[in-house]
Design an enzyme around this catalytic site. Structure first.
Site, short mmCIF file in Angstrom:
data_model
loop_
_atom_site.label_atom_id
_atom_site.label_comp_id
_atom_site.label_asym_id
_atom_site.label_seq_id
_atom_site.Cartn_x
_atom_site.Cartn_y
_atom_site.Cartn_z
N HIS A 184 0.82 -1.21 0.00
CA HIS A 184 0.00 0.00 0.00
C HIS A 184 0.85 1.26 0.00
O HIS A 184 0.49 2.26 -0.63
CB HIS A 184 -0.95 -0.01 1.20
CG HIS A 184 -2.01 -1.06 1.08
ND1 HIS A 184 -2.96 -1.28 2.06
CD2 HIS A 184 -2.28 -1.96 0.11
CE1 HIS A 184 -3.76 -2.26 1.69
NE2 HIS A 184 -3.36 -2.69 0.50
N ASP A 193 -7.47 -6.16 -0.78
CA ASP A 193 -6.40 -5.23 -0.44
C ASP A 193 -5.92 -4.61 -1.75
O ASP A 193 -6.61 -4.65 -2.76
CB ASP A 193 -5.26 -5.92 0.31
CG ASP A 193 -4.46 -6.89 -0.55
OD1 ASP A 193 -4.95 -7.31 -1.63
OD2 ASP A 193 -3.33 -7.25 -0.16
#
Length: 264
Positions: free
Chosen positions: A87, A142
């Site tokens: 991320h 995700d």
């Protein structure tokens, strides 16, 4: 190394996922390698990024073999480390000015779908297939998948893909807006390189502003967004690249943005 990285003199950064034997599945090493590559792009002020994956598949998602070796708190800590790195890489790419081009082939699943969706321009070989995959193994998304998919294909279609995990071919992915365009497999590398090289020669700062305006505009009210557009346009017009672009247009020649906006 599971992620290859090089930046050409002209400012084009080429990032390659190099776990072909595992379908470029994302383990902790690859996630951290991708973050290192993203940070290197920022430090070098890359003008464009080309993301590819070696082998038959672009990226099959998370490395379930690695994850299956752990359980309980150890698994939670490990997955947090993987997703934190992945991320942060996505945030770093998004925060920069350089547009990201992704070339995808074969299986594009899970976090691989997130990488493909996060790119500004995504070219898919016509043999590519796409699936969210997460809920099929009892996971939730995700890699920004739950953020990018609704914005690209709409919330209803995004939920269809996320809940049913149906596999869609490249042609359908293009039709619903998940990828930019589809090319023959033997043309994928050349077309992706041509696209990235063309962007590399463009007005990088204007590209960065445009990327951020589009992202902000999806949730902004119209009035404030129009104000942001106006301020950004005025600044771009007064910049060296803006003056070069207008001068080139009036002189009926191609602009040379690399000359007026050299990399640091």
């Amino acid at each position: 190394m599971s992620v290859g990285m090089d930046i050409h003199d002209g400012g084009l950064a080429r990032i390659t996922l190099r776990r072909a034997e595992a379908g470029n599945a994302i383990d902790l090493d690859l996630a951290r390698g991708l973050l290192d590559a993203a940070r290197a792009c920022r430090r070098a002020a890359a003008r464009a990024v080309l993301l590819t994956g070696e082998g038959k598949s672009f990226c099959v998602g998370g490395d379930l073999r690695e994850f299956s070796q752990l359980s309980g708190e150890a698994l939670e800590k490990h997955l947090t480390a993987v997703t934190d790195a992945l991320h942060d890489a996505l945030r770093t790419f998004a925060a920069g000015d350089a547009p990201v081009v992704a070339a995808v082939q074969g299986a594009v699943a899970g976090a691989g779908l997130g990488l493909a969706a996060a790119a500004d321009v995504t070219l898919a070989a016509d043999d590519a297939s796409f699936t969210a995959a997460y809920t099929g193994i009892g996971y939730s998304p995700d890699a920004g998948v739950s953020w990018f998919l609704p914005r690209l294909v709409g919330p209803k279609r995004a939920l269809d893909l996320l809940l049913t995990n149906r596999r869609i071919p490249a042609a359908e992915a293009a039709a619903i807006g998940l990828v930019s365009r589809v090319v023959a497999p033997d043309r994928l590398a050349a077309e992706a390189a041509r696209t990235a090289e063309a962007l590399c020669g463009g007005p990088t700062a204007a590209f960065g502003v445009t990327r951020r305006l589009v992202a902000a505009g999806l949730t902004a009210d119209l009035g404030p967004h129009l104000d942001r557009e106006a301020r950004a346009l005025a600044a771009a017009a007064a910049s060296d690249p803006g003056r070069e672009g207008v001068a080139a247009f009036l002189a009926k020649r191609a602009p040379d943005f690399t000359r007026v906006s050299p990399r640091p």
